[in-house]
Design a protein around this motif. Structure first.
Motif, PDB file in Angstrom:
ATOM      1  N   GLU A 237       0.674  -1.318   0.055  1.00 40.88           N
ATOM      2  CA  GLU A 237      -0.075  -0.029   0.155  1.00 40.88           C
ATOM      3  C   GLU A 237       0.885   1.208  -0.093  1.00 40.88           C
ATOM      4  OE1 GLU A 237      -2.659  -0.166   3.288  1.00 40.88           O
ATOM      5  OE2 GLU A 237      -3.727  -1.868   2.582  1.00 40.88           O
ATOM      6  N   LYS A 238       1.703   1.395   0.946  1.00 40.06           N
ATOM      7  CA  LYS A 238       2.598   2.572   1.059  1.00 40.06           C
ATOM      8  C   LYS A 238       3.945   2.245   0.675  1.00 40.06           C
ATOM      9  CE  LYS A 238      -0.199   4.215   4.812  1.00 40.06           C
ATOM     10  NZ  LYS A 238      -0.248   4.703   6.247  1.00 40.06           N
ATOM     11  N   LEU A 239       4.619   2.920  -0.187  1.00 36.27           N
ATOM     12  CA  LEU A 239       5.864   2.828  -0.524  1.00 36.27           C
ATOM     13  C   LEU A 239       6.581   4.000  -0.216  1.00 36.27           C
ATOM     14  CD1 LEU A 239       5.056   0.282  -2.196  1.00 36.27           C
ATOM     15  CD2 LEU A 239       6.530   0.949  -4.165  1.00 36.27           C
ATOM     16  N   PRO A 240       7.909   4.169   0.049  1.00 38.19           N
ATOM     17  CA  PRO A 240       8.492   5.428   0.054  1.00 38.19           C
ATOM     18  C   PRO A 240       8.246   6.367  -0.971  1.00 38.19           C
ATOM     19  CG  PRO A 240      10.075   3.690   0.485  1.00 38.19           C
ATOM     20  CD  PRO A 240       9.009   3.004  -0.088  1.00 38.19           C
ATOM     21  N   LEU A 241       7.913   7.746  -0.696  1.00 40.28           N
ATOM     22  CA  LEU A 241       7.882   8.650  -1.788  1.00 40.28           C
ATOM     23  C   LEU A 241       9.332   9.204  -2.323  1.00 40.28           C
ATOM     24  CD1 LEU A 241       5.095  10.896  -0.081  1.00 40.28           C
ATOM     25  CD2 LEU A 241       4.905   9.282  -1.547  1.00 40.28           C
ATOM     26  N   SER A 242      10.313   8.924  -1.461  1.00 41.85           N
ATOM     27  CA  SER A 242      11.471   9.335  -2.199  1.00 41.85           C
ATOM     28  C   SER A 242      12.617   8.619  -1.189  1.00 41.85           C
ATOM     29  CB  SER A 242      11.745  10.787  -2.272  1.00 41.85           C
ATOM     30  OG  SER A 242      11.846  11.263  -0.841  1.00 41.85           O
ATOM     31  N   PHE A 243      13.731   8.477  -1.653  1.00 38.40           N
ATOM     32  CA  PHE A 243      15.151   7.980  -1.166  1.00 38.40           C
ATOM     33  C   PHE A 243      15.931   9.024  -0.912  1.00 38.40           C
ATOM     34  CE2 PHE A 243      12.901   4.367  -3.142  1.00 38.40           C
ATOM     35  CZ  PHE A 243      12.972   3.427  -1.949  1.00 38.40           C
ATOM     36  N   PRO A 244      16.893   9.121   0.505  1.00 38.76           N
ATOM     37  CA  PRO A 244      18.185   9.947   0.404  1.00 38.76           C
ATOM     38  C   PRO A 244      18.836   9.815  -0.587  1.00 38.76           C
ATOM     39  CG  PRO A 244      17.289   8.933   2.600  1.00 38.76           C
ATOM     40  CD  PRO A 244      16.566   8.226   1.506  1.00 38.76           C
ATOM     41  N   HIS A 245      19.294   8.333  -1.018  1.00 36.81           N
ATOM     42  CA  HIS A 245      19.995   8.095  -2.193  1.00 36.81           C
ATOM     43  C   HIS A 245      19.617   6.849  -2.824  1.00 36.81           C
ATOM     44  CE1 HIS A 245      23.770   7.703  -4.814  1.00 36.81           C
ATOM     45  NE2 HIS A 245      23.721   6.496  -4.281  1.00 36.81           N
ATOM     46  N   LEU A 246      18.942   7.059  -4.131  1.00 37.40           N
ATOM     47  CA  LEU A 246      18.425   5.974  -4.758  1.00 37.40           C
ATOM     48  C   LEU A 246      19.625   4.922  -5.302  1.00 37.40           C
ATOM     49  CD1 LEU A 246      15.731   4.906  -5.818  1.00 37.40           C
ATOM     50  CD2 LEU A 246      16.137   5.939  -7.859  1.00 37.40           C
ATOM     51  N   ASN A 247      19.471   3.866  -4.753  1.00 35.82           N
ATOM     52  CA  ASN A 247      20.624   2.810  -5.119  1.00 35.82           C
ATOM     53  C   ASN A 247      20.492   1.567  -5.822  1.00 35.82           C
ATOM     54  OD1 ASN A 247      23.428   2.023  -4.457  1.00 35.82           O
ATOM     55  ND2 ASN A 247      22.760   0.879  -2.940  1.00 35.82           N
ATOM     56  N   PHE A 248      19.106   1.804  -6.534  1.00 32.68           N
ATOM     57  CA  PHE A 248      18.965   0.659  -7.420  1.00 32.68           C
ATOM     58  C   PHE A 248      19.480   0.511  -8.879  1.00 32.68           C
ATOM     59  CE2 PHE A 248      15.071   0.651  -4.603  1.00 32.68           C
ATOM     60  CZ  PHE A 248      15.319  -0.301  -3.969  1.00 32.68           C
ATOM     61  N   SER A 249      20.830   0.871  -8.691  1.00 27.63           N
ATOM     62  CA  SER A 249      21.475   1.070  -9.861  1.00 27.63           C
ATOM     63  C   SER A 249      21.702  -0.529 -10.767  1.00 27.63           C
ATOM     64  CB  SER A 249      22.928   1.467  -9.518  1.00 27.63           C
ATOM     65  OG  SER A 249      23.662   0.452  -8.739  1.00 27.63           O
ATOM     66  N   SER A 250      21.552  -1.452 -10.247  1.00 25.39           N
ATOM     67  CA  SER A 250      21.543  -2.875 -10.840  1.00 25.39           C
ATOM     68  C   SER A 250      20.221  -3.309 -11.083  1.00 25.39           C
ATOM     69  CB  SER A 250      22.468  -3.648 -10.297  1.00 25.39           C
ATOM     70  OG  SER A 250      23.700  -3.506  -9.778  1.00 25.39           O
ATOM     71  N   LEU A 251      19.108  -2.948 -10.799  1.00 23.40           N
ATOM     72  CA  LEU A 251      17.823  -3.298 -10.758  1.00 23.40           C
ATOM     73  C   LEU A 251      17.474  -3.185 -12.535  1.00 23.40           C
ATOM     74  CD1 LEU A 251      15.650  -4.580  -9.133  1.00 23.40           C
ATOM     75  CD2 LEU A 251      14.548  -2.144  -9.076  1.00 23.40           C
ATOM     76  N   SER A 252      17.055  -4.330 -12.821  1.00 26.15           N
ATOM     77  CA  SER A 252      16.820  -4.484 -14.379  1.00 26.15           C
ATOM     78  C   SER A 252      15.299  -4.913 -14.375  1.00 26.15           C
ATOM     79  CB  SER A 252      17.691  -5.667 -14.944  1.00 26.15           C
ATOM     80  OG  SER A 252      17.586  -6.745 -14.388  1.00 26.15           O
ATOM     81  N   ILE A 253      14.623  -5.574 -13.276  1.00 25.93           N
ATOM     82  CA  ILE A 253      13.374  -6.377 -13.321  1.00 25.93           C
ATOM     83  C   ILE A 253      12.728  -5.793 -12.130  1.00 25.93           C
ATOM     84  CG2 ILE A 253      12.022  -8.486 -13.256  1.00 25.93           C
ATOM     85  CD1 ILE A 253      14.276  -9.865 -14.954  1.00 25.93           C
ATOM     86  N   LEU A 254      11.363  -5.320 -12.183  1.00 36.01           N
ATOM     87  CA  LEU A 254      10.562  -5.004 -11.257  1.00 36.01           C
ATOM     88  C   LEU A 254       9.268  -5.014 -11.553  1.00 36.01           C
ATOM     89  CD1 LEU A 254      10.323  -3.282  -8.462  1.00 36.01           C
ATOM     90  CD2 LEU A 254      10.190  -1.489  -9.686  1.00 36.01           C
ATOM     91  N   ASP A 255       8.775  -5.912 -10.841  1.00 37.00           N
ATOM     92  CA  ASP A 255       7.377  -6.256 -10.559  1.00 37.00           C
ATOM     93  C   ASP A 255       6.538  -6.110  -9.473  1.00 37.00           C
ATOM     94  OD1 ASP A 255       4.791  -7.651 -10.825  1.00 37.00           O
ATOM     95  OD2 ASP A 255       5.389  -9.731 -11.230  1.00 37.00           O
ATOM     96  N   LEU A 256       5.707  -5.203  -9.576  1.00 30.05           N
ATOM     97  CA  LEU A 256       4.814  -4.392  -8.471  1.00 30.05           C
ATOM     98  C   LEU A 256       3.421  -4.664  -8.919  1.00 30.05           C
ATOM     99  CD1 LEU A 256       6.626  -0.863  -7.897  1.00 30.05           C
ATOM    100  CD2 LEU A 256       6.889  -3.127  -6.609  1.00 30.05           C
ATOM    101  N   SER A 257       2.895  -5.314  -9.667  1.00 30.40           N
ATOM    102  CA  SER A 257       1.710  -5.786 -10.086  1.00 30.40           C
ATOM    103  C   SER A 257       0.622  -6.341  -9.090  1.00 30.40           C
ATOM    104  CB  SER A 257       1.631  -6.498 -11.441  1.00 30.40           C
ATOM    105  OG  SER A 257       2.023  -8.056 -10.821  1.00 30.40           O
TER     106      SER A 257
END
Length: 1001
Positions: A237-257
């Motif tokens: 339901e609630k995800l962070p609105l932002s990050f102090p430092h976005l570190n998902f530099s290797s993330l290639s697959i994201l499934d939030l369905s």
């Protein structure tokens, strides 16, 4: 050293380096792939540990049958290190039910033994898709510190993930999907997750993360190597609105369905430049009453979202899934999103059910690398543009369930890579020729169904493709069978329903059923002739030959296919007895058979009830069956519906029918059955619909119907010989929507407790749909408006009525019935009901039909009934009603005077317009009696009100009259007139009252 030798030495060193590099890569790969079995015996302590593990496992498929002897490295699913002999891998997974068709596999069950701790060199553990349900998560696994791959998907764990999992610092893949893990605490500690510094792949699909999702993402943001993240259906339901430092530099697959995430709150997602796969499918998911169907998407519209144009800058993104989000834009407005580098990287675009509208624009053809384009289930209009032919890599095209019109451009035939094309459920028209398929050599699925396309190809045409699925229902391909289908010997689906075929079935069509064909639908044509005496099915799942002109005997059906689940031969002219159905020993499906509306005769065969372990539903209604029902129904039966209506079956209902504990629907109406209802029927506690109408049943209506059939939704006992009172217990049926007890010999009062029928108190929009037992095209005949109409699965859920007509019911109409706010029809005609019509019936705003005729009701028609704005059928004839017929709303549309005959009523539409008091006299007015018009009562109250106002404001009036002479004269003239009218009114009323009470004078 000569230059040549030096060069040769360098070359040898290079080859050696490459070989070493390859070996290192293989060693690295082996950490996530089970190592080949070592021929030597394994370590004894580890062998004993495996045997201890086996003791706690129930193994119905004998997967562990090879676990004997000393060499455990040769056991099934066990992998050892080639050098040390240590067990490094256990692969004991069952088949994934979402991708496997193996219905015979039974999962291993039991408990995971801590003896696995002896396998300290284990780096690969896969126990997925076995059954460890009811057990807590095995915390000891966190001590297997060498683990790099752990898959416990679909094993049914409950509880929470132990914090000790943070010790698995070598773990690269963690799959805990499809469990019952509860991770919903508001301040859940996910610090253990941030310690998995080697983690690359995390799958928590279909677990309950809930309110702890913010902490989860903060922990995930600390993992430097995370590249694949699956969080579908996690109740996020609630995800962070932002990050102090976005570190998902290797993330290639994201499934939030399939979560409840606010789309506007995940803007940071569109800043992850490394994304290649982004699945935001249904972030506002549909209610759970539609777990696997999106057919009702138009009724449940999620909040509108705005797609940020920053998506267009995700230059690595290849797959974008936004299905079932409410985009509500035209493709003109979306053009800006796909104008940046995204249009060069994108290969898969899914926009199904996103409320898109307008034309399909040419800019779609500029996404040159597209392999999949899904724009289905929207409101797109206009024609299919020729510019789609520029998508030269396109493999899948889905434009179904839109409002597309016009012809299909021939350029579509240039899509040489196309494998799947679905344009079903549009308004396309025009001719389909050979030119539409010129280069479609790879086409395997073609669905043009529910359009008005006309196939016009030569009789000797040989298509360039070899189809697996062909659906062209409602397209014109007749009158003869298309000869080119003979070349399609790989077909698994052939749907040519409503295709204008007027022909006999060629022999080669029947040959298809004995090969790969799984679905054959030739319904709603004019196909004639006889079916081969024996039909053998090896792969068939669905056979639909309904609504044709087939004749002769039914074929012997030999089911060698273990998957067949639906056979429909209804609405033909088959004759003779019902042949036996031969099932294969490996048959495992739940078979539904419909052979209704034919000319079959003989009795209901005994073998039918003996086959109910395999048959889930049977419909033999509307035939000429006779004799008695068989007495051999089995307790092991899985049958959910039986429809033997409209035959000539006689005798009593056998007691053994009470063995059918899973029975949802029993329709025996329009037969010659007799006797009392057997008490054993109360054991069918899953019954939703019971229709025994038009038979000769006797005795009282059993009280156990209300006490033991709690799910009953439809109860129809009309046209029998039931006697005595309506049992109060029926009021306990909270799901009851249809109650028809008409045309019996019931007596006594109408139970006031019928007002407790919960479902009838609810408006149709708030009632759960009644399609749970009508899942296989069953039809019921209901008398909602005085005539029998067909109701299928989509209509019957909104029907609510009570019919108690043509009995001997007495007493008053309970005013408590007015609490049934959802009731659409109430028929109490043909009884001996007395008293007045309750005013409160005017509160039943959903009423479309109200029949109170042929009773002994008295008083007037309540004016409150004019509030029933949906009322279309109304009848109060042949009672003792008197007074004026109400005016307004629907009453102004009732022009048939016969609905009021046999009473003492007046007003529209009767010829007596209430010129006489009550309208009961046909004589003209006496010469010495002043006529009082129909508004006398209203005028009287107006005068009374005027006099009251006069008394209150007299002081002001007298002052005005004293100052204004003209006003004074006008006032007294008006007062004289008012006095005269009141005097006449009182005299006339007095004379009428005198006449009424002293008629002899």
């Amino acid at each position: 050293m000569p230059a040549f030798l030096l060069y040769l030495l360098q070359l040898l060193l290079l080859l050696l380096a490459l070989q070493c590099s390859d070996e290192l890569n293989l060693c690295n790969a082996a950490t996530l792939v089970p190592i080949a079995k070592h021929p030597a015996n394994c370590i004894e302590s580890e062998r004993i540990a495996l045997l201890d593990f086996k003791k706690n496992i129930t193994d119905p498929n004998n997967c562990l049958s090879s676990w004997v002897g000393q060499d455990c490295c040769s056991w099934e699913g066990v992998y050892c290190d080639n050098l040390t002999g240590n067990i490094v891998g256990l692969e004991l997974n069952g088949p994934d039910p979402m991708f496997s068709s193996d219905k015979y596999y039974l999962q291993m069950r039991g408990e995971i033994s801590p003896s696995l701790l002896q396998l300290q060199h284990l780096n690969y553990l896969d126990l997925s898709w076995n059954d460890f349900s009811g057990t807590n998560f095995p915390s000891f696994i966190s001590q297997l510190k060498e683990l790099k791959y752990l898959n416990l998907s679909g094993v049914g764990f409950q509880g929470s993930i132990p914090a000790g999992f943070g010790n698995l610092s070598s773990l690269q893949t963690l799959d805990l999907s499809y469990n019952n893990l509860l991770i919903y605490e508001e301040h859940a500690d996910h610090e253990w997750l941030s310690h998995l510094t080697s983690l690359q792949h995390l799958d928590l699909t279909q677990n309950n993360i809930g309110n702890s999702s913010i902490g989860l993402f903060l922990a995930l943001n600390k993992l430097p190597s995370i590249s694949e993240l699956h969080l579908s259906s996690c109740n996020l339901e609630k995800l962070p609105l932002s990050f102090p430092h976005l570190n998902f530099s290797s993330l290639s697959i994201l499934d939030l369905s399939n979560n409840n995430i606010n789309f506007s709150g995940i803007s940071w997602v569109f800043n992850i430049k490394s994304l290649q796969y982004l699945d935001l499918y249904s972030l506002a998911p549909l209610p759970t009453i539609f777990p696997s169907s999106r057919a009702y998407i138009g009724k449940i519209q999620p909040s509108e979202i705005s797609i940020p144009e920053s998506i267009g800058s995700l230059c690595s993104l290849q797959t974008l899934d936004l299905c079932w989000l409410n985009i509500s834009k035209t493709l003109v407005e979306l053009g800006g999103v796909f104008s940046d580098c995204l249009k060069h990287s994108l290969t898969h675009l899914y926009l199904r059910g996103t409320f898109l509208k307008g034309d399909i624009l040419d800019w779609i053809g500029d996404i040159k690398n597209l392999k999949v384009l899904d724009l289905s289930q929207n409101s797109l209009s206009g024609s299919v543009p020729p510019s789609l032919s520029r998508l030269t890599f396109l493999e899948e095209l889905q434009l179904c369930y839109n409002q597309l019109t016009g012809t299909l451009p021939e350029e579509i035939g240039n899509l040489a890579q196309l494998e799947y094309m679905n344009l079903a459920q549009n308004q396309l028209s025009g001719v389909i020729s050979e030119a539409h398929f010129t280069q479609l050599e790879k086409l395997e699925t073609l669905d043009f169904s529910q359009n008005s396309l006309i196939f016009n190809v030569s009789s000797n045409w040989v298509p360039p493709f070899l189809l697996k699925e062909l659906s062209i229902s409602s397209c014109s391909v007749g009158p003869e069978f298309p000869a080119w289908l003979q070349t399609q010997h790989n077909l698994s689906t052939l749907n040519m329903s409503s295709s204008g075929i007027n022909d006999t079935v060629p022999e080669w069509v029947w040959n298809l059923t004995s090969h790969n064909l799984a679905i054959l639908d030739l319904s709603n044509n004019h196909i004639k002739g006889m079916i081969p005496k024996i039909l053998t099915f090896t792969q068939i799942e669905k056979l639909d030959l309904s609504s044709n002109l087939f004749s002769g005997p039914l074929p012997d059906l030999h089911m060698h296919s273990p998957m067949v689940n639906y056979i429909d031969l209804s609405y033909n002219s088959f004759s003779g007895p019902i042949p036996r159905i031969m099932l294969n020993d490996t048959f495992s499906s739940n078979l539904h058979i419909s052979i209704s509306m034919n000319k079959l005769n003989g009795s209901v065969p005994d073998w039918l009830c003996q086959m109910m372990e395999e048959i889930e539903g049977i419909d033999i209604s509307k035939n000429h069956l006779s004799g008695e029902l068989p007495h051999c129904w089995l307790e092991s039966s899985i049958v959910s519906y039986i429809n033997l209506a409209y035959n000539n079956i006689s005798g009593a209902i056998p007691n053994s029918i009470g063995h059918l504990r899973y029975l949802n629907s029993l329709l025996l109406n329009h037969n010659k059955l007799s006797g009392e209802l057997p008490n054993s029927l109360k054991n069918c506690s899953q019954l939703l619909a019971l229709d025994l109408s038009y038979n000769n049943f006797t005795g009282s209506i059993p009280t156990w119907i209300g006490e033991r059939l709690p799910l009953l939704t439809v109860l129809i006992l009309k046209q029998n010989a039931f006697v005595n009172n309506i049992p109060q217990e029926i009021s306990q049926l909270e799901y009851l929507q249809v109650l028809d007890l008409s045309s019996n010999d019931l007596s006594g009062p109408i139970p006031k407790s019928l007002s407790n029928l919960t479902s009838m108190q609810m408006l149709p929009k708030t009632t759960q749909e009644f399609s749970n037992f009508l899942q296989h095209n069953e039809i019921m005949f209901l008398s909602l408006s005085g005539r029998e109409d067909e109701y299928g699965e989509y209509r019957i859920g909104y029907v609510k009525y009570i019919d108690l007509s043509n009995n001997e019911l007495s007493g008053c109409i309970p005013e408590e019935l007015a609490s049934l706010d959802g009731l659409q029809s109430l028929n109490l005609s043909g009884n001996t009901l007395q008293c007045e019509i309750p005013d409160k019936l005017g509160r039943m705003k959903q009423l479309k039909s109200l029949d109170l005729s042929r009773n002994k009701l008295s008083g007037s028609i309540p004016s409150t009934l004019a509030n029933l704005t949906f009322l279309g059928l109304f009848n109060v004839s042949h009672n003792n009603l008197s007074g004026r017929i109400p005016l307004g709303n629907q009453f102004n549309t009732f022009t048939d005077p016969t609905i009021y005959t046999g009473n003492h009523l007046c007003g529209f539409p009767l010829s007596d317009n209430c010129t006489k008091d009550g309208g009961t006299s046909k004589e003209g007015p006496k010469y010495d009696e002043p006529q009082i018009n129909e508004d006398d009562d209203d005028i009287l109250w107006l005068y009374i009100g005027s006099l009251s106002g006069f008394a209150v404001g007299s002081s002001v009036v007298w002052i005005v009259l004293a100052l204004k002479k003209k006003w004074r004269h006008a006032y007294f003239r008006s007062a004289d007139n008012t006095y005269d009218k009141i005097y006449v009114f009182v005299v006339v009323r007095f004379r009428r009252m005198k006449k009424k009470f002293m008629p002899n004078n």
